[in-house]
Design a protein around this motif. Structure first.
Motif, PDB file in Angstrom:
ATOM      1  N   ALA C  18       0.831  -1.207   0.000  1.00 10.99           N
ATOM      2  CA  ALA C  18       0.000   0.000   0.000  1.00 10.99           C
ATOM      3  C   ALA C  18       0.860   1.249   0.000  1.00 10.99           C
ATOM      4  O   ALA C  18       0.507   2.261  -0.590  1.00 10.99           O
ATOM      5  CB  ALA C  18      -0.929  -0.006   1.218  1.00 10.99           C
ATOM      6  N   GLY C  41      -2.510   5.475  -1.103  1.00 10.10           N
ATOM      7  CA  GLY C  41      -1.770   5.222   0.130  1.00 10.10           C
ATOM      8  C   GLY C  41      -1.622   6.418   1.051  1.00 10.10           C
ATOM      9  O   GLY C  41      -0.873   6.353   2.037  1.00 10.10           O
ATOM     10  N   TYR C  53      -0.983   1.942  12.355  1.00  9.14           N
ATOM     11  CA  TYR C  53      -0.292   0.829  11.697  1.00  9.14           C
ATOM     12  C   TYR C  53       1.193   0.888  12.025  1.00  9.14           C
ATOM     13  O   TYR C  53       1.759   1.959  12.185  1.00  9.14           O
ATOM     14  CB  TYR C  53      -0.415   0.917  10.168  1.00  9.14           C
TER      15      TYR C  53
HETATM   16  N1  LIG Z   1      -5.925  -2.375   6.899  1.00  6.27           N
HETATM   17  C1  LIG Z   1      -5.809  -2.584   5.561  1.00  6.27           C
HETATM   18  N2  LIG Z   1      -5.837  -3.852   5.089  1.00  6.27           N
HETATM   19  C2  LIG Z   1      -5.752  -4.085   3.770  1.00  6.27           C
HETATM   20  N3  LIG Z   1      -5.591  -3.140   2.869  1.00  6.27           N
HETATM   21  C3  LIG Z   1      -5.561  -1.849   3.266  1.00  6.27           C
HETATM   22  C4  LIG Z   1      -5.670  -1.513   4.636  1.00  6.27           C
HETATM   23  N4  LIG Z   1      -5.598  -0.160   4.768  1.00  6.27           N
HETATM   24  C5  LIG Z   1      -5.431   0.317   3.505  1.00  6.27           C
HETATM   25  N5  LIG Z   1      -5.412  -0.712   2.626  1.00  6.27           N
HETATM   26  C6  LIG Z   1      -5.231  -0.566   1.187  1.00  6.27           C
HETATM   27  O1  LIG Z   1      -4.151   0.268   0.949  1.00  6.27           O
HETATM   28  C7  LIG Z   1      -4.363   1.044  -0.215  1.00  6.27           C
HETATM   29  C8  LIG Z   1      -4.203   2.495   0.122  1.00  6.27           C
HETATM   30  O2  LIG Z   1      -5.350   2.964   0.834  1.00  6.27           O
HETATM   31  P1  LIG Z   1      -5.490   4.438   1.404  1.00  6.27           P
HETATM   32  O3  LIG Z   1      -4.246   4.764   2.128  1.00  6.27           O
HETATM   33  O4  LIG Z   1      -6.745   4.500   2.175  1.00  6.27           O
HETATM   34  O5  LIG Z   1      -5.641   5.286   0.100  1.00  6.27           O
HETATM   35  P2  LIG Z   1      -5.919   6.838  -0.053  1.00  6.27           P
HETATM   36  O6  LIG Z   1      -4.730   7.347  -0.777  1.00  6.27           O
HETATM   37  O7  LIG Z   1      -7.157   6.956  -0.882  1.00  6.27           O
HETATM   38  O8  LIG Z   1      -6.095   7.403   1.325  1.00  6.27           O
HETATM   39  C9  LIG Z   1      -5.765   0.706  -0.709  1.00  6.27           C
HETATM   40  O9  LIG Z   1      -5.639  -0.231  -1.748  1.00  6.27           O
HETATM   41  C10 LIG Z   1      -6.412   0.105   0.484  1.00  6.27           C
HETATM   42  O10 LIG Z   1      -7.390  -0.852   0.102  1.00  6.27           O
END
Ligand SMILES: Nc1ncnc2c1ncn2[C@@H]1O[C@H](COP(=O)(O)OP(=O)(O)O)[C@@H](O)[C@H]1O
Ligand SMILES: [Mg+2]
Lengths: 389, 291, 257
Positions: C18, C41, C53
């Motif tokens: 991610a 991410g 995290y």
């Molecule tokens: N706890 C988690 N378990 C599995 N996948 C996750 C988790 N948290 C985020 N992801 C994945 O990581 C990627 C980045 O998500 P995120 O950081 O929310 O994106 P954004 O840039 O839109 O904020 C996405 O594909 C999301 O599905």
């Protein structure tokens, strides 16, 4: 630390000595006659392990006494105990083992009605006579099972005896009943209520509670408002003692009545004096002048260091009833014939003295037993019936 | 009328116990997010601790009451550390098995150490009677109601105004956001378990002298406590109090004016009706403040 | 001076990386933007920085000290605070209580002082209340202090979340899409608010989709795509970056977002 080798050696020696002594015992008893085997089913573990233990003690004492006199017809008797832990399924397995594998002549047991109702089909199928000293469900002797005999009063018997006594000796007009909401409690209320109505008196309240309930104020408040002269507690000692205490707290000053469980010292303890004057039935009393009872109480106290109570007495008596029947039945080579002869002898027993009073079985196998009627006075029981004993 | 007042008093006593037990259950759910199947045993152990302090050690009743609450607060903290903490955020099944395991452990432990037979827990207040207007009850019963109301008032003040109380409310709404606001979740979790166990101890020690104390007392108690908790809305403190008293009064008045056969049925009929028409409980989670 | 620095920051969820070896620097007093398509991410980086995290690889330094793997409340105490992409106020608490809870971590008496409400405790309580009143006043929420959070209009809820985050007296404030769901006027007010925050001496790292807001207030912007940092620079530099345009266009073509 003991070395593995040493341990192996010790184990080997043990095995050998057990084998040798087994052979020796077998050799010896060949010389005498083989002992008569009596099977005993009871809850020796589980929730009823305590009364189960008393039951076992009563049997052990009777067996010891009979063997000390030389046994029955020249044979020693042995009791084989099987635990049912108050579980009907385990009780059935116990009956199977005793009747088919151990090949006992007769079975004594058990404690829970549910267990007896379950395993009595096994003893009936194996045509093995059974004496039931404790379980009180009416169905046990009402089912037409020719091999079942019971040497204690059933609930309806003790309830109607109590009702007759109270109706005859007191001039109460209005009765209230507070009973546990189970077959047991409802059965009590039914029989007692019928007796009261038959005598032309009134039942003003019939209130129920559940096992495990702790607060009876609501029911008792209601009862108090209906102004009864007497209150029957149709339940066991835990709830019964709370009812007695809370009735006193509410100022419900009426004659309290109850059944067997309320005659125990535990009940007295839990009541904290609220049982003063309470009248109840009792299967067994140590304080009578009956020489048979005196002898039993003495022997029991000597062997176990405490006074006997009803379960010990009932089981003890059952062994003596068995003794009488086995004596009368005589010797038989074939086990099936022998069992049949014992059954027939049991059916013919008449006025056999016992620690719970004389035993005579009716055609259903139910003994015509009277219970004691006692009254709590200053933490002691005064025997109201039978008088003059 | 007399009868009615007496029955209301009876209902208040029952309701007090239900409320005290359910409060702890609902708080643990609200803050820690887990259903504590061992809560009936908290109540039972609390009653035995009160019994040991008052009867076996002969301490004055109120000293025993406060003592039992303090000892059980420590017990609650230990349970939180040893049992609840590892279960936090785990699947439901783990939580059920974990807390059920604790329940069996405590029940068997009590059976082994205290024996299965009921014991009497006399207090001087069980022998003092109040008889007014033709109604009658022991001082102990009055104490149950009064102490319960005081405890509820103190708890309410704490939750509304104290920093830790606010933190508890924050945690019950969003544990993660709360920790990001600098709340030490572990402290809040421990204090919640301590309060819950100590309220259960208060219930046990208050009720012990009225009834009997035995290991099995936990079983009947926990069923009612769950009914009350669900009725009041899981995690809803005020709901638990109102639901506790509602159930107590409903039971008592059912016996008085309908039939004692229906006593238990009424409790669970109210529960089922609520679940069908208002699954979030009478007060829900949104109309009234959660913890 | 470097306030926040990530070095080769990486997190994997099962097979998905991610966040992929991201180096990011936020200097004291800056407003830095972090942009990128959905799922690139950004929120995940916030979650690692605030301790929700634990990174699979890499380091996070705050004021030169490593903080990766520390508990959230510890990181809050160190001076990092945040808001959430989807509002996470304590909905049933009052406006005042929300802010007071934010003040928590600056109250340093021990557990027993708390419980027994000692003098020290009462002193700090009243100080916390003063801080809360001051903040609410500055951001124009004082009149609403007794209102339950859930009753506030959306825009004010966003604002309250920022005020609550400021209550812990952070050095660094992480804002996750604060303009989401705002109309143009509200967005303008938000930009003024963020500047106001920075002028109080708080460094800001901003995740935002509204390009007007990002371009309008950020001194530097970093761009993520599929967890990798693909560009960094001033607004003008980013706007003309081929790879950035490609990333946004490519995604748009696929998702229609
Ligand atoms: N706890 C988690 N378990 C599995 N996948 C996750 C988790 N948290 C985020 N992801 C994945 O990581 C990627 C980045 O998500 P995120 O950081 O929310 O994106 P954004 O840039 O839109 O904020 C996405 O594909 C999301 O599905
Ligand atoms: Mg995001």
């Amino acid at each position: 630390m003991i070395g593995t080798k040493t341990r192996a050696l010790v184990a080997l020696l043990l095995v050998v000595s057990v084998l040798v002594s087994g052979l020796l015992v077998a050799g010896c008893s060949k010389a005498e006659k083989e002992p008569i085997k009596i099977g005993v089913i009871g809850p020796f573990t589980g929730p009823n392990a305590k009364p189960g233990g008393r039951m076992k003690e009563g049997i052990e004492l009777a067996v010891e006494e009979i063997n000390a006199k030389g046994g029955i017809n020249g044979r020693k008797i042995v009791a084989i105990f099987e635990d049912d832990a108050s579980q009907p399924a385990q009780s059935v397995a116990a009956a199977e083992k005793l009747t088919t594998r151990d090949e006992v002549l007769l079975v004594i047991g058990a404690y829970n009605s549910a267990c007896v109702l379950a395993h009595m089909q096994v003893t009936e199928r194996e045509k093995t006579p059974q004496i039931n000293p404790i379980a009180v469900a009416t169905a046990i002797t009402e089912s037409g099972n020719k091999y079942m005999f019971r040497n204690c009063a059933t609930n309806p018997m003790q309830v109607s005896q109590l009702a007759d006594y109270v109706l005859k000796n007191f001039n109460f007009q209005k009765f209230a009943m507070l009973f546990e909401n189970t077959d047991y409690g409802r059965g009590i209320a039914e029989v007692f209520g019928a007796s009261v109505r038959q005598a032309g008196k009134q039942v003003v309240a019939e209130e129920a509670y559940n096992i495990g309930d702790t607060d009876f104020y609501s029911q008792l408040t209601k009862i108090k408002n209906l102004g009864p002269d007497a209150l029957l507690i149709g339940g066991n000692l835990t709830e019964g003692s709370q009812i007695a205490r809370q009735a006193r707290e509410l100022g419900l000053n009426v004659q309290l009545m109850g059944l067997g469980g309320l005659s125990s010292p535990e009940f007295d303890q839990l009541c904290d004096g609220a049982n003063e004057g309470l009248i109840c039935t009792s299967y067994f009393e140590v304080g009578t002048d009956d020489p048979l009872v005196k002898k039993f109480v003495e022997a029991y106290e000597k062997k176990f260091g405490k006074p006997p109570e009803m379960f010990a007495a009932a089981a003890y008596e059952a062994v003596y009833i068995a003794e009488e029947a086995i004596k009368k039945a005589g010797e038989h080579k074939n086990l099936a014939e022998w069992r049949q002869a014992v059954r027939d002898a049991l059916a013919k027993i008449k006025d056999l003295p016992g620690v719970q009073g004389p035993t005579t079985f009716d055609e259903k196998g139910q003994a015509d037993k009277k219970v004691y009627i006692v009254q709590w006075k200053n933490h002691e029981k005064v025997i109201l019936y039978p008088t003059g004993k | 009328m007399q009868n009615f007042i007496q029955q209301v008093m009876n209902g208040l006593v029952l309701g007090s116990v239900y409320a005290l037990i359910a409060l702890g259950l609902t708080m643990i759910y609200g803050v820690l997010g887990l259903i504590n199947w061992a809560h009936g045993e908290f109540y039972m152990v609390g009653a035995f601790v009160g019994y040991i302090l008052a009867v076996r050690m002969g301490l004055p009743y109120f000293v025993a009451l406060v003592g039992a609450m303090l000892i059980m607060a420590v017990f609650g903290i230990v349970v939180e550390r040893v049992v609840f903490l590892p279960l936090r955020g785990r699947p439901n099944m783990n939580v059920i098995i974990g807390t059920l395991g604790l329940s069996v452990f405590l029940l068997d432990g009590a059976n082994l150490t205290m024996g299965p037979d009921p014991v009497r827990f006399p207090s001087i207040y069980t022998d003092q009677f109040i008889r007014v207007l033709g109604i009658s009850f022991t001082v102990q019963r009055l104490l149950v109601v009064i102490v319960t109301l005081v405890l509820i008032a103190v708890l309410r003040l704490f939750i509304r105004n104290h920093k830790l109380g606010k933190a508890m409310r924050a945690c019950s709404q969003d544990l993660q956001a709360a920790s990001l606001m600098g709340i030490e979740i572990n402290h809040v979790a421990m204090i919640t378990a301590a309060i819950a166990a100590s309220l259960a101890a208060a219930a046990g020690t208050l009720i012990g002298p009225i009834f009997l104390v035995n290991p099995q007392m936990s079983i009947a108690a926990v069923g009612k406590a769950f009914a009350v908790t669900i009725l009041g809305g899981l995690g809803n403190v005020e709901g638990a109090v109102v639901a506790g008293f509602t159930l107590g009064l409903a039971e008592s008045l059912t016996v008085a004016y309908i039939s004692s056969y229906l006593k238990e049925i009424v409790a669970f009929a109210i529960l089922i009706t609520t679940l069908v028409f208002k699954p979030e409980g009478i007060f829900g989670k949104h109309s009234v403040e959660k913890v | 001076m470097r306030l926040l620095e990530t070095k080769q920051l990486t997190i994997r969820f099962g097979g998905l990386t991610a966040v992929d070896h991201v180096d990011l620097v936020v200097n004291k007093g800056e407003i830095v933007g972090l942009i990128g398509p959905n799922g690139s991410g950004k929120t995940t980086i916030f979650n690692m920085v605030t301790g929700i995290y634990t990174p699979t690889e890499g380091e996070i330094l705050f004021g030169g000290q490593p903080i990766h793997g520390a508990k959230p409340h510890v990181i809050t105490e160190r001076g990092i605070s945040r808001t959430f992409q989807n509002i996470r106020l304590f909905q049933s608490l009052s406006v005042m209580e929300n802010v007071l809870i934010g003040c928590h971590c600056r109250m340093k008496q021990n557990f027993f002082d708390d419980l027994l409400a000692t003098k020290k405790f009462l002193h700090e309580e009243s100080q916390a209340r003063r801080t809360a009143i001051e903040l609410l006043d500055v951001f124009g929420l004082l009149d609403l202090q007794h209102e339950t959070a859930r009753n506030l209009p959306y825009g004010l809820q966003r604002k309250l979340e920022i005020v609550r985050a400021l209550a812990s007296k952070p050095e660094l404030l992480l804002l996750d899409e604060p303009a989401a769901g705002m109309n143009p006027q509200e967005s303008l007010a938000l930009m003024a608010l963020i500047r106001q925050v920075r002028d109080r001496g708080v460094t800001v790292l901003l995740v935002e989709h509204d390009m007007k807001v990002v371009m309008g207030i950020c001194e530097r912007i970093a761009v993520l795509n599929y967890g990798r940092k693909i560009a960094e620079g001033t607004a003008a530099e980013i706007q003309s970056n081929e790879e950035v345009i490609q990333a946004y266009l490519g995604r748009q073509a696929k998702t229609g977002a």
